[in-house]
Design a protein around this motif. Structure first.
Motif, mmCIF file in Angstrom:
data_model
loop_
_atom_site.group_PDB
_atom_site.id
_atom_site.type_symbol
_atom_site.label_atom_id
_atom_site.label_comp_id
_atom_site.label_asym_id
_atom_site.label_seq_id
_atom_site.Cartn_x
_atom_site.Cartn_y
_atom_site.Cartn_z
ATOM 1 N N ILE A 1 -5.537 0.143 -10.165
ATOM 2 C CA ILE A 1 -4.460 1.096 -10.441
ATOM 3 C C ILE A 1 -3.161 0.344 -10.207
ATOM 4 O O ILE A 1 -2.893 -0.122 -9.095
ATOM 5 N N GLY A 2 -2.379 0.196 -11.252
ATOM 6 C CA GLY A 2 -1.085 -0.463 -11.159
ATOM 7 C C GLY A 2 0.015 0.583 -11.114
ATOM 8 O O GLY A 2 0.177 1.356 -12.052
ATOM 9 N N MET A 3 0.755 0.617 -10.015
ATOM 10 C CA MET A 3 1.780 1.635 -9.827
ATOM 11 C C MET A 3 3.161 0.982 -9.821
ATOM 12 O O MET A 3 3.377 -0.015 -9.143
ATOM 13 N N PHE A 4 4.079 1.557 -10.575
ATOM 14 C CA PHE A 4 5.435 1.030 -10.689
ATOM 15 C C PHE A 4 6.433 2.167 -10.499
ATOM 16 O O PHE A 4 6.052 3.337 -10.445
ATOM 17 N N MET A 5 7.710 1.803 -10.371
ATOM 18 C CA MET A 5 8.788 2.775 -10.159
ATOM 19 C C MET A 5 8.541 3.591 -8.896
ATOM 20 O O MET A 5 8.835 4.771 -8.819
ATOM 21 N N CYS A 6 7.969 2.947 -7.908
ATOM 22 C CA CYS A 6 7.650 3.575 -6.638
ATOM 23 C C CYS A 6 8.149 2.625 -5.548
ATOM 24 O O CYS A 6 7.983 1.411 -5.673
ATOM 25 N N PRO A 7 8.768 3.156 -4.492
ATOM 26 C CA PRO A 7 9.247 2.266 -3.429
ATOM 27 C C PRO A 7 8.123 1.416 -2.841
ATOM 28 O O PRO A 7 7.011 1.900 -2.623
ATOM 29 N N VAL B 1 15.559 -8.286 -3.680
ATOM 30 C CA VAL B 1 15.762 -8.814 -5.028
ATOM 31 C C VAL B 1 16.323 -7.738 -5.951
ATOM 32 O O VAL B 1 17.148 -8.014 -6.805
ATOM 33 N N GLY B 2 15.865 -6.510 -5.788
ATOM 34 C CA GLY B 2 16.406 -5.424 -6.593
ATOM 35 C C GLY B 2 15.709 -5.230 -7.920
ATOM 36 O O GLY B 2 16.210 -4.530 -8.785
ATOM 37 N N GLY B 3 14.552 -5.831 -8.105
ATOM 38 C CA GLY B 3 13.791 -5.646 -9.333
ATOM 39 C C GLY B 3 12.974 -4.378 -9.265
ATOM 40 O O GLY B 3 13.265 -3.452 -8.510
ATOM 41 N N ILE B 4 11.933 -4.340 -10.062
ATOM 42 C CA ILE B 4 11.048 -3.178 -10.128
ATOM 43 C C ILE B 4 9.821 -3.471 -9.275
ATOM 44 O O ILE B 4 9.077 -4.414 -9.559
ATOM 45 N N ALA B 5 9.613 -2.682 -8.239
ATOM 46 C CA ALA B 5 8.419 -2.856 -7.404
ATOM 47 C C ALA B 5 7.194 -2.458 -8.220
ATOM 48 O O ALA B 5 7.201 -1.454 -8.927
ATOM 49 N N PHE B 6 6.157 -3.261 -8.139
ATOM 50 C CA PHE B 6 4.913 -3.011 -8.855
ATOM 51 C C PHE B 6 3.776 -3.359 -7.917
ATOM 52 O O PHE B 6 3.774 -4.424 -7.299
ATOM 53 N N GLY B 7 2.842 -2.452 -7.764
ATOM 54 C CA GLY B 7 1.694 -2.696 -6.908
ATOM 55 C C GLY B 7 0.406 -2.456 -7.658
ATOM 56 O O GLY B 7 0.321 -1.537 -8.478
ATOM 57 N N VAL B 8 -0.585 -3.296 -7.400
ATOM 58 C CA VAL B 8 -1.898 -3.147 -8.024
ATOM 59 C C VAL B 8 -2.921 -2.930 -6.917
ATOM 60 O O VAL B 8 -3.139 -3.807 -6.076
ATOM 61 N N PHE B 9 -3.517 -1.729 -6.906
ATOM 62 C CA PHE B 9 -4.556 -1.372 -5.948
ATOM 63 C C PHE B 9 -5.910 -1.721 -6.562
ATOM 64 O O PHE B 9 -6.182 -1.383 -7.712
ATOM 65 N N PHE B 10 -6.766 -2.376 -5.794
ATOM 66 C CA PHE B 10 -8.076 -2.829 -6.270
ATOM 67 C C PHE B 10 -9.203 -2.067 -5.577
ATOM 68 O O PHE B 10 -9.175 -1.876 -4.359
ATOM 69 N N PHE B 11 -10.202 -1.692 -6.376
ATOM 70 C CA PHE B 11 -11.386 -1.008 -5.869
ATOM 71 C C PHE B 11 -12.639 -1.680 -6.422
ATOM 72 O O PHE B 11 -12.628 -2.198 -7.535
ATOM 73 N N ASN B 12 -13.707 -1.638 -5.640
ATOM 74 C CA ASN B 12 -15.028 -2.061 -6.100
ATOM 75 C C ASN B 12 -15.697 -0.816 -6.668
ATOM 76 O O ASN B 12 -16.133 0.058 -5.926
ATOM 77 N N SER B 13 -15.771 -0.734 -7.985
ATOM 78 C CA SER B 13 -16.300 0.466 -8.639
ATOM 79 C C SER B 13 -17.781 0.695 -8.360
ATOM 80 O O SER B 13 -18.285 1.793 -8.556
ATOM 81 N N ASP B 14 -18.487 -0.325 -7.888
ATOM 82 C CA ASP B 14 -19.920 -0.213 -7.624
ATOM 83 C C ASP B 14 -20.243 0.111 -6.163
ATOM 84 O O ASP B 14 -21.408 0.119 -5.784
ATOM 85 N N ASP B 15 -19.224 0.360 -5.351
ATOM 86 C CA ASP B 15 -19.449 0.619 -3.931
ATOM 87 C C ASP B 15 -20.360 1.829 -3.737
ATOM 88 O O ASP B 15 -20.152 2.881 -4.348
ATOM 89 N N ASP B 16 -21.372 1.681 -2.890
ATOM 90 C CA ASP B 16 -22.339 2.761 -2.648
ATOM 91 C C ASP B 16 -21.700 4.009 -2.040
ATOM 92 O O ASP B 16 -22.245 5.095 -2.147
ATOM 93 N N GLY B 17 -20.543 3.845 -1.396
ATOM 94 C CA GLY B 17 -19.884 4.983 -0.767
ATOM 95 C C GLY B 17 -19.142 5.888 -1.724
ATOM 96 O O GLY B 17 -18.662 6.951 -1.331
#
Length: 161
Positions: free
Chosen positions: A105-111, A10-26
């Motif tokens: 964490i939303g990351m953009f301008m990254c392949p 498509v040639g647009g702007i790649a955008f990725g959203v990484f999700f974490f469980n902030s309460d994880d015991d680890g």
């Protein structure tokens, strides 16, 4: 696979959203630092520019998950949530609040291939609290601002909390 090919052509702007469980015991210590470090290290394996202290991301606690559900349903930005864990994906689809506060964490301008690589590696490494990645192909930068406002997430350096 078709969706991945669509993202690459498509040639647009790649955008990725990484999700974490902030309460994880680890997770010991600051979960924002934990998440940013995990993402930074693995994306840098394919995109070394993220090591730059000025690399900005959208990041923070996701207090209104219905907003991400709306974004995932917006077909104009080619959302792909297939890399998200089924529990969180189904929760967003039903506009249900999980029993923890997701950290994103939303990351953009990254392949796109660097984002997908990071997702694969974090799953292989069993990074504590990691839930998966949603990707988008944004048609222009203004959409990124709209997403940022919808998620009510600040833009910060990937290397600060």
């Amino acid at each position: 696979m078709a969706n991945e090919a669509r993202h690459n052509t498509v040639g647009g702007i790649a955008f990725g959203v990484f999700f974490f469980n902030s309460d994880d015991d680890g997770i010991s210590g600051n979960y924002a630092l934990h998440a940013k470090k995990a993402v930074s290290e693995r994306v840098a394996e394919r995109e070394p520019r993220v090591r730059d202290s000025g690399w900005n991301v959208l990041s923070g606690d996701l207090f209104e998950p219905q907003n991400i559900q709306t974004i995932l349903a917006t077909t104009a930005i080619y959302p792909d949530a297939t890399r998200l864990g089924s529990a969180i994906r189904e929760g967003f689809a039903a506009s249900r609040m999980p029993d923890y506060t997701p950290y994103v964490i939303g990351m953009f301008m990254c392949p796109l291939d660097a984002l997908i690589h990071a997702d694969t590696r974090m799953k292989q490494d069993r990074v504590a609290g990691y839930l998966g990645l949603a990707t988008f192909d944004l048609p222009h930068e203004e959409v990124l601002k709209e997403i940022s406002e919808a998620l009510t997430l600040p833009m910060t350096s990937l290397h600060t909390v």
